[in-house]
Design an enzyme around this catalytic site. Structure first.
Site, PDB file in Angstrom:
ATOM      1  N   CYS A 158       0.822  -1.230   0.000  1.00 29.78           N
ATOM      2  CA  CYS A 158       0.000   0.000   0.000  1.00 29.78           C
ATOM      3  C   CYS A 158       0.852   1.275   0.000  1.00 29.78           C
ATOM      4  O   CYS A 158       0.456   2.296  -0.564  1.00 29.78           O
ATOM      5  CB  CYS A 158      -0.922  -0.006   1.206  1.00 29.78           C
ATOM      6  SG  CYS A 158      -0.105  -0.445   2.745  1.00 29.78           S
ATOM      7  N   HIS A 253      -2.692   6.944   3.054  1.00 29.10           N
ATOM      8  CA  HIS A 253      -1.240   7.075   3.181  1.00 29.10           C
ATOM      9  C   HIS A 253      -0.793   8.308   2.392  1.00 29.10           C
ATOM     10  O   HIS A 253      -1.046   8.419   1.187  1.00 29.10           O
ATOM     11  CB  HIS A 253      -0.520   5.856   2.605  1.00 29.10           C
ATOM     12  CG  HIS A 253      -0.653   4.607   3.424  1.00 29.10           C
ATOM     13  ND1 HIS A 253      -1.278   4.542   4.650  1.00 29.10           N
ATOM     14  CD2 HIS A 253      -0.211   3.336   3.176  1.00 29.10           C
ATOM     15  CE1 HIS A 253      -1.209   3.310   5.122  1.00 29.10           C
ATOM     16  NE2 HIS A 253      -0.574   2.549   4.245  1.00 29.10           N
TER      17      HIS A 253
HETATM   18  N1  LIG Z   1      -4.685  -3.732   6.366  1.00 32.20           N
HETATM   19  C1  LIG Z   1      -4.098  -3.302   5.244  1.00 32.20           C
HETATM   20  O1  LIG Z   1      -4.278  -2.166   4.799  1.00 32.20           O
HETATM   21  C2  LIG Z   1      -3.189  -4.210   4.484  1.00 32.20           C
HETATM   22  C3  LIG Z   1      -2.598  -3.715   3.322  1.00 32.20           C
HETATM   23  C4  LIG Z   1      -1.791  -4.559   2.562  1.00 32.20           C
HETATM   24  C5  LIG Z   1      -1.578  -5.853   2.984  1.00 32.20           C
HETATM   25  N2  LIG Z   1      -2.162  -6.329   4.120  1.00 32.20           N
HETATM   26  C6  LIG Z   1      -1.945  -7.749   4.445  1.00 32.20           C
HETATM   27  O2  LIG Z   1      -3.173  -8.441   4.227  1.00 32.20           O
HETATM   28  C7  LIG Z   1      -3.323  -9.530   5.128  1.00 32.20           C
HETATM   29  C8  LIG Z   1      -4.605  -9.365   5.897  1.00 32.20           C
HETATM   30  O3  LIG Z   1      -4.547  -8.162   6.635  1.00 32.20           O
HETATM   31  P1  LIG Z   1      -5.732  -7.686   7.574  1.00 32.20           P
HETATM   32  O4  LIG Z   1      -5.362  -6.348   8.042  1.00 32.20           O
HETATM   33  O5  LIG Z   1      -7.037  -7.876   6.891  1.00 32.20           O
HETATM   34  O6  LIG Z   1      -5.613  -8.774   8.782  1.00 32.20           O
HETATM   35  P2  LIG Z   1      -6.703  -9.209   9.849  1.00 32.20           P
HETATM   36  O7  LIG Z   1      -7.760  -8.160   9.987  1.00 32.20           O
HETATM   37  O8  LIG Z   1      -5.979  -9.656  11.041  1.00 32.20           O
HETATM   38  O9  LIG Z   1      -7.399 -10.501   9.151  1.00 32.20           O
HETATM   39  C9  LIG Z   1      -6.719 -11.696   8.998  1.00 32.20           C
HETATM   40  C10 LIG Z   1      -7.572 -12.766   8.299  1.00 32.20           C
HETATM   41  O10 LIG Z   1      -6.799 -13.959   8.223  1.00 32.20           O
HETATM   42  C11 LIG Z   1      -7.457 -15.016   8.924  1.00 32.20           C
HETATM   43  N3  LIG Z   1      -6.470 -15.838   9.644  1.00 32.20           N
HETATM   44  C12 LIG Z   1      -5.674 -15.457  10.662  1.00 32.20           C
HETATM   45  N4  LIG Z   1      -4.914 -16.499  11.076  1.00 32.20           N
HETATM   46  C13 LIG Z   1      -5.251 -17.554  10.295  1.00 32.20           C
HETATM   47  C14 LIG Z   1      -4.858 -18.922  10.246  1.00 32.20           C
HETATM   48  N5  LIG Z   1      -3.939 -19.399  11.068  1.00 32.20           N
HETATM   49  N6  LIG Z   1      -5.420 -19.720   9.306  1.00 32.20           N
HETATM   50  C15 LIG Z   1      -6.350 -19.236   8.452  1.00 32.20           C
HETATM   51  N7  LIG Z   1      -6.783 -17.957   8.462  1.00 32.20           N
HETATM   52  C16 LIG Z   1      -6.240 -17.126   9.377  1.00 32.20           C
HETATM   53  C17 LIG Z   1      -8.396 -14.324   9.902  1.00 32.20           C
HETATM   54  O11 LIG Z   1      -9.452 -15.219  10.256  1.00 32.20           O
HETATM   55  P3  LIG Z   1     -10.213 -15.107  11.678  1.00 32.20           P
HETATM   56  O12 LIG Z   1     -11.100 -13.916  11.599  1.00 32.20           O
HETATM   57  O13 LIG Z   1     -10.979 -16.384  11.737  1.00 32.20           O
HETATM   58  O14 LIG Z   1      -9.157 -14.986  12.733  1.00 32.20           O
HETATM   59  C18 LIG Z   1      -8.841 -13.135   9.069  1.00 32.20           C
HETATM   60  O15 LIG Z   1      -9.838 -13.531   8.143  1.00 32.20           O
HETATM   61  C19 LIG Z   1      -2.074  -9.488   6.015  1.00 32.20           C
HETATM   62  O16 LIG Z   1      -1.140 -10.427   5.510  1.00 32.20           O
HETATM   63  C20 LIG Z   1      -1.582  -8.062   5.871  1.00 32.20           C
HETATM   64  O17 LIG Z   1      -0.178  -7.997   6.071  1.00 32.20           O
HETATM   65  C21 LIG Z   1      -2.966  -5.537   4.870  1.00 32.20           C
END
Ligand SMILES: NC(=O)c1ccc[n+]([C@@H]2O[C@H](COP(=O)([O-])OP(=O)(O)OC[C@H]3O[C@@H](n4cnc5c(N)ncnc54)[C@H](OP(=O)(O)O)[C@@H]3O)[C@@H](O)[C@H]2O)c1
Length: 363
Positions: A158, A253
């Site tokens: 991002c 950002h």
């Molecule tokens: N937030 C941003 O702006 C952004 C930008 C670019 C990239 N990212 C990347 O995108 C990914 C998701 O980010 P997020 O902010 O959406 O994270 P988040 O809110 O913590 O969501 C994580 C997701 O992954 C699932 N999960 C967690 N542990 C797991 C496991 N052991 N097995 C299977 N599923 C699992 C969770 O399921 P449950 O709900 O069941 O726990 C949830 O659906 C990350 O890798 C992050 O680095 C985020």
């Protein structure tokens, strides 16, 4: 039967997953039919699984509330229900790499928001306006995976979206040195102020791994498909150095950027290049493509997060304060929406491009 492609969201209960679900409500080409997350959420309806942690202002779409969440790890079962998946799971890098390839090997294309595969040499990392031709590396990835239609494609981090498109628009002036400081919103860490109260009235001068991504990922996007090596070879210039700072902003950002050019563009030439910049998504009028990718704002106090982050539904980039610098040639401020253009929206646009290019079809 619906003509739309059936889509699964891996990690659909998380912050980025929720953004996917919201953006895909009433999408003309894609229909969310399947949602998968950790075993903690599996077996519950989406509404139950996300109760108390729906993070968007827009309410949860009615159509997904009763979908029973599946376990991401049940690859065959999830894959059998969909034409392709978006991936936004939060697991370790190695686990994500493995599971995304497992989905690809079930002949299910994966369009990922995660960083795990961004440097896998035959995985395209694409901003559709900048490097749509990188999708051509997919044929080499399929050879490696032994698949006919399954592959992984990713979008970049991002942080780079507030300046990499700008530098691309200025390519003809040959930028060769760039200093960027990014002021990054807390939603980039998957957080709201309720979950991260330490961020209220605070600045944290460190975001793990972000500076390296911000410096290197643009070079991969400006690289080319090498047909002998069967991979993407990154560009070598411009050199970018970056500092990434977490600021008390929910979404958006901002980047403060200094640039040196080999050619000598005037301010008018630079602004004209921004305003005229467009790519394949605009030519093909892809459903999520902004009409104007980059807007230039003349006012001295723009772009501002509150006024400009939702430009073009969060898919556009806002630029302002372009002025000559006493050490570098030019400096400017850029702003983009980190969870729309920088995450789910960028991935949806990649999937639309992949459909238009014939890589994603009905199974
Ligand atoms: N937030 C941003 O702006 C952004 C930008 C670019 C990239 N990212 C990347 O995108 C990914 C998701 O980010 P997020 O902010 O959406 O994270 P988040 O809110 O913590 O969501 C994580 C997701 O992954 C699932 N999960 C967690 N542990 C797991 C496991 N052991 N097995 C299977 N599923 C699992 C969770 O399921 P449950 O709900 O069941 O726990 C949830 O659906 C990350 O890798 C992050 O680095 C985020």
């Amino acid at each position: 039967m619906s003509e739309r492609l059936k889509v699964g969201i891996l990690g659909g209960t998380g912050m980025v997953g929720q953004r996917f679900i919201s953006l895909l409500e009433n999408h003309p080409w894609f229909e969310v039919t399947t949602i998968a997350a950790s075993p903690r959420s599996a077996g519950r309806t989406y509404e139950e699984a996300v109760r108390g942690r729906w993070k968007l202002d827009k309410p949860m779409p009615e159509g997904v509330k009763d979908i029973v969440v599946m376990d991401v790890n049940q690859v065959e079962e999830v894959a059998s229900k969909v034409d392709f998946v978006f991936s936004a799971v939060d697991m370790t890098k190695d686990e994500i790499k493995r599971i995304e390839e497992e989905y690809a090997k079930t002949e299910t294309p994966v369009v990922s928001n995660n960083s795990a595969h961004r440097w896998t040499p035959d995985v395209p990392m694409v901003v559709p306006e900048i490097n749509p031709e990188h999708m051509e590396v997919i044929k080499y990835q399929k050879e490696r995976l032994g698949t006919k239609r399954g592959f992984v494609a990713v979008k970049p981090n991002c942080s780079i979206q507030s300046y990499a498109p700008v530098l691309t628009a200025w390519k003809e002036f040959e930028p060769y040195e760039v200093v960027a400081t990014t002021y990054q919103a807390i939603s980039g860490a998957g957080k709201t102020f309720k979950e991260w109260p330490e961020m209220i009235e605070n600045i944290i001068p460190y975001i793990g791994g972000e500076e390296e991504k911000s410096e290197k990922e643009p070079l991969r996007i400006w690289g080319h498909v090498d047909d002998e090596k069967k991979q993407i070879v990154p560009a070598e210039s411009p050199k970018i150095t970056c500092q990434c700072i977490r600021v008390p902003v929910l979404n958006g950002h901002t980047a403060a950027v200094f640039v040196k050019f080999k050619k000598n563009p005037t301010k008018e030439m630079l602004i004209e290049a921004l305003r005229n910049f467009k790519g394949v998504p605009q030519e093909l009028q892809l459903p999520s493509a902004p009409k104007n990718f980059i807007q230039y704002l003349e006012e001295d106090n723009r772009p501002q997060v509150k006024m400009d982050v939702n430009y073009e539904n969060g898919m556009g980039v806002s630029v302002g304060r372009l002025r000559e610098d006493s050490i570098y040639d030019w400096k400017f401020i850029g702003l983009s929406h980190n969870t729309v253009r920088g995450a789910a929206g960028g991935a949806v646009l990649c999937a639309e491009l992949l459909k238009a290019q014939g890589y994603i079809t009905k199974k």
